[in-house]
Design a protein around this motif. Structure first.
Motif, mmCIF file in Angstrom:
data_model
loop_
_atom_site.group_PDB
_atom_site.id
_atom_site.type_symbol
_atom_site.label_atom_id
_atom_site.label_comp_id
_atom_site.label_asym_id
_atom_site.label_seq_id
_atom_site.Cartn_x
_atom_site.Cartn_y
_atom_site.Cartn_z
ATOM 1 N N ARG A 260 0.830 -1.209 0.000
ATOM 2 C CA ARG A 260 0.000 0.000 0.000
ATOM 3 C C ARG A 260 0.862 1.255 0.000
ATOM 4 O O ARG A 260 0.598 2.203 -0.752
ATOM 5 C CB ARG A 260 -0.937 0.009 1.215
ATOM 6 N N ASP A 261 1.903 1.269 0.813
ATOM 7 C CA ASP A 261 2.782 2.440 0.874
ATOM 8 C C ASP A 261 3.437 2.716 -0.480
ATOM 9 O O ASP A 261 3.500 3.860 -0.927
ATOM 10 C CB ASP A 261 3.861 2.252 1.946
ATOM 11 N N ARG B 71 0.932 4.055 -3.034
ATOM 12 C CA ARG B 71 0.689 5.488 -2.803
ATOM 13 C C ARG B 71 1.789 6.335 -3.429
ATOM 14 O O ARG B 71 1.525 7.357 -4.065
ATOM 15 C CB ARG B 71 0.597 5.789 -1.307
#
Length: 154
Positions: A82-83, A86
């Protein structure tokens, strides 16, 4: 306790620690003949207790994240994914915005001014950003669902 509850407690403890830091520094000195607004030593002791609680929560959350399986790995793997998604989305979106000339004058005032030409395919970058946003939503939904299903480890 569920992992999601521990995450909320962690966020609350972080906010309390920051507030206590601000109150300690505001009360650490006072003018002679006056009384301080708050007891800085007591606030410092309270901050220490909050930070001990925060450390315990962080340890338990990290242990739970590493031990909780999701799809093709652990919850820690999903958080890393997820990081990075992003970051990728931000870079691709910024590149598309820059190539499209957003935030800049979009027209020439005089024929003698140089014409700006995009060095990147804006439409392709927008499609890529949309795909990254979809992937990000899917991973985030998986993480949120897992947070409410997983029990916090000791």
């Amino acid at each position: 306790m569920k992992l999601a509850e521990a995450l909320a407690l962690r966020a609350d403890a972080s906010r309390r620690a920051e507030q206590l830091r601000s109150r300690v520094t505001g009360s650490a000195r006072y003018q002679e003949g006056e009384t301080p607004a708050e007891d800085a030593a007591a606030l410092l002791a309270e901050a220490g207790a909050v930070l001990d609680e925060l450390e315990s929560l962080i340890r338990r959350i990290n242990r739970t994240n590493a031990a909780t399986p999701v799809e093709e790995g652990s919850l820690t793997d999903a958080l890393a994914r997820r990081d990075v998604l992003r970051l990728r989305h931000g870079i691709v979106t910024s590149a598309a915005d820059a190539a499209a000339g957003e935030g800049q004058r979009g027209f020439r005032q005089l024929r003698s001014e140089l014409k700006m030409i995009p060095a990147l395919p804006v439409a392709d970058l927008r499609r890529q950003a949309d795909d990254l946003a979809r992937q990000l939503r899917e991973v985030d939904t998986l993480i949120q669902r897992t947070n409410w299903e997983a029990d916090l480890l000791d």
